[in-house]
Design a protein around this motif. Structure first.
Motif: not given
Length: 296
Positions: A30, A62-64, A66-67
């Motif tokens: 992200p 986690t952000a990657h 979720q993206r």
């Protein structure tokens, strides 16, 4: 066009084994790419190739992750497979390349996606670590934790297919390895690769050892930057093809794609339990566990 294989970092895209092996797409994090651009890029991949199979290590932030799920949801596409692997990063890179090799064969996208679980059983991925105090992806007993505090200690760790841990020393045992012909990738971090190339590779009767760059995610996966990572694998496309082709295929009852094993690689739907009144000689044996076969 063949099914496109993708991963989450450029360092998980190894050089091709031959001129027929395609490259892999990279799904940017992200912070590296706006959502609008990421959506447009994924849309282009789906339109050009029909199906996208993304393989990534469990250590991805986690952000990657979720993206990627957000992109799939926003595109409302059932042609994007997101496959999280428990292999360490160098092992994931090997798996990604093997799927790239198979993507030009006569396998459907569903078979290629579900083949990732099968092929992972044949990747012997591990590392030499100076400490196991922060290693939480492989079982570590209290004695090994205590020995991590001894200056100069080194540990040989195998993450898969069967987790193992040995302290490196004159009287230490060797990691149990594959009983089939392999090549090996070695990626040096802040630890020497001498034990891997001088002791482990000969003990495993590895045919060829190649050097690779250490993936950026490896220190997070192994819990320390003081490591040398390795992965032994099947390099021959004909053997990989035989492995996948010899597994009985089924049809996913949810998305209708072909699959091997007991779960669809695209929608994650498990095969339904077999009908106890059905003729046992009919069908592909739904509900059975993913077979692990030894190449000949």
């Amino acid at each position: 066009m063949p099914t496109v294989i993708a991963s989450t970092s450029a360092d998980l895209v190894l050089p091709p084994t031959d001129q027929q092996t395609p490259t892999a797409a990279v799904i940017q994090a992200p912070e590296a790419q706006p959502l609008e651009t990421a959506l447009a890029d994924m849309h282009v991949l789906v339109e050009q190739h029909g199906y996208v199979v993304v393989v990534y290590p469990a250590s991805v932030p986690t952000a990657h992750e979720q993206r990627m799920f957000a992109i799939r949801a926003m595109l409302e596409s059932d042609r994007i497979a997101l496959l999280r692997s428990d292999l360490p990063p160098l092992g994931v890179a090997v798996l990604v390349r093997q799927l790239r090799q198979l993507s030009v064969c006569d396998f459907s996208a569903g078979v290629i996606a579900s083949a990732a679980r099968l092929l992972a059983h044949y990747v012997y991925a591990g590392a030499v670590l100076n400490s196991v105090t922060r290693l939480d992806r492989v079982p570590v007993d209290l004695r090994s934790h205590a020995k991590s505090w001894v200056p100069g200690s080194q540990f040989a760790v195998l993450a898969g297919p069967n987790p193992q841990l040995h302290r490196i020393g004159p009287s230490a045992g060797i990691l149990s390895g594959p009983d089939f012909a392999t090549q090996m990738l070695v990626a040096g971090g802040q630890a020497s690769t001498d034990w891997v190339t001088g002791t482990l590779a000969p003990a495993w009767q590895v045919h060829t050892v190649h050097e690779a760059a250490l993936p950026a995610d490896s220190p997070r996966w192994w819990g320390t930057p003081k490591l040398a990572e390795f992965a032994a694998f099947l390099p021959d496309i004909s053997v990989l093809y035989q492995l996948v082709a010899s597994v009985r295929r089924a049809r996913c009852h949810w998305c209708s794609l072909e699959l091997i094993g007991d779960r669809c690689g695209f929608c994650s739907a498990p095969l339904p339990l077999p009908d106890p009144e059905a003729d046992p000689g009919q069908g592909a044996g739904p509900g059975s566990r993913l077979p692990v076969m030894r190449p000949t």
